[in-house]
Design a protein around this motif. Structure first.
Motif, PDB file in Angstrom:
ATOM      1  N   HIS A 206       0.837  -1.210   0.000  1.00  0.00           N
ATOM      2  CA  HIS A 206       0.000   0.000   0.000  1.00  0.00           C
ATOM      3  C   HIS A 206       0.864   1.249   0.000  1.00  0.00           C
ATOM      4  N   GLU A 222      -0.183  10.732  -5.009  1.00  0.00           N
ATOM      5  CA  GLU A 222      -0.552   9.338  -4.736  1.00  0.00           C
ATOM      6  C   GLU A 222      -0.170   8.955  -3.309  1.00  0.00           C
ATOM      7  N   ARG A 223       1.000   9.387  -2.877  1.00  0.00           N
ATOM      8  CA  ARG A 223       1.440   9.088  -1.516  1.00  0.00           C
ATOM      9  C   ARG A 223       0.492   9.704  -0.483  1.00  0.00           C
ATOM     10  N   ARG A 226      -2.724   7.725  -0.298  1.00  0.00           N
ATOM     11  CA  ARG A 226      -2.588   6.455   0.408  1.00  0.00           C
ATOM     12  C   ARG A 226      -2.496   6.660   1.917  1.00  0.00           C
ATOM     13  N   TRP A 230      -4.955   5.177   4.828  1.00  0.00           N
ATOM     14  CA  TRP A 230      -4.422   4.572   6.051  1.00  0.00           C
ATOM     15  C   TRP A 230      -5.056   5.204   7.289  1.00  0.00           C
TER      16      TRP A 230
END
Length: 240
Positions: A206, A222-223, A226, A230
């Protein structure tokens, strides 16, 4: 599937440390090749006194739960599956870690078994189908004869390509596991290894987007996305 605000953080009830500390330690353990004692030291540097045994308990309890929630939010898997097996030493005994990924590199399932014969391959095929709920369009494996046995038994209608040069995607997927196995100095039991690797195979990827395919701007976006996911899976519980 809906998020139930009434159940926010209910899984942390009875724990002395807040969700932020617990989820951060679980993230460190599953994303990086850190030992429990190293994470204990890192938390102590921040003024948080927590023992490595407590961190071990958090990872065992919350790691599988976080992984399950990430799996529930994952996009539909691809229709081309790559399967491979690699040996691992557990308690000094050689076992085999079976792994399946789709054409995008997403881990579909893993299973630790004592053998790599046709019976073991068939068992793994059935486990994947049970979790995925559908058959792939194409199945890619190396030339191990066990795969042909399982293919005939479980999914004979699926196209099967078996060539040792076609399966690099799955072989590359083993690398983070190898690094983690080395950092942990091996696994003690099959059960603990299966539970940890099932969670690790969902949490670690992930946070490993395909950086080489992205611009710096896209990678940062994108980071951030994600990390938002989380935060959601570690803060709330959901009901179907």
């Amino acid at each position: 599937m809906v998020w139930d605000d009434a159940l926010v953080s209910s899984i942390y009830k009875g724990f002395r440390f807040p969700r932020e500390v617990i989820s951060h330690c679980v993230w460190l353990y599953h994303r990086f090749t850190l030992s429990l004692r190293e994470i204990e030291l890192m938390m102590a540097e921040r003024g948080i006194e927590v023992t490595y045994e407590t961190i071990r308990t958090w990872c065992a309890k919350f790691g599988p739960d976080y992984a399950r929630r990430l799996r529930a939010r994952a996009p539909r898997s691809g229709d081309k599956w790559h399967l491979d097996e690699v040996f691992v030493h557990i308690g000094g005994v050689r076992k085999y870690l079976w792994r399946a990924v789709d054409q995008h590199g997403n881990v579909l399932d893993i299973l630790i078994q004592s053998r790599r014969d046709g019976k073991a391959a068939t068992r793994f095929f059935r486990k994947i189908l049970k979790h995925q709920g559908r058959r792939p369009r194409v199945l890619v494996t190396d030339k191990l004869a066990s795969y042909r046995v399982a293919h005939r038994t479980v999914m004979s209608a699926t196209e099967h390509r078996h060539n040792k040069y076609l399966n690099n995607r799955c072989e590359n997927s083993h690398q983070p596991t190898r690094q983690r196995e080395h950092a942990m100095k091996g696994f003690r039991t099959v059960g603990s290894a299966q539970r940890f690797l099932a969670a690790f195979s969902r949490i670690s990827p992930h946070f490993r987007p395909p950086r080489h395919r992205m611009t710096a701007t896209d990678h940062r976006a994108e980071r951030a996305a994600r990390f938002r996911v989380w935060d959601q899976v570690t803060e709330q519980t959901f009901t179907a």
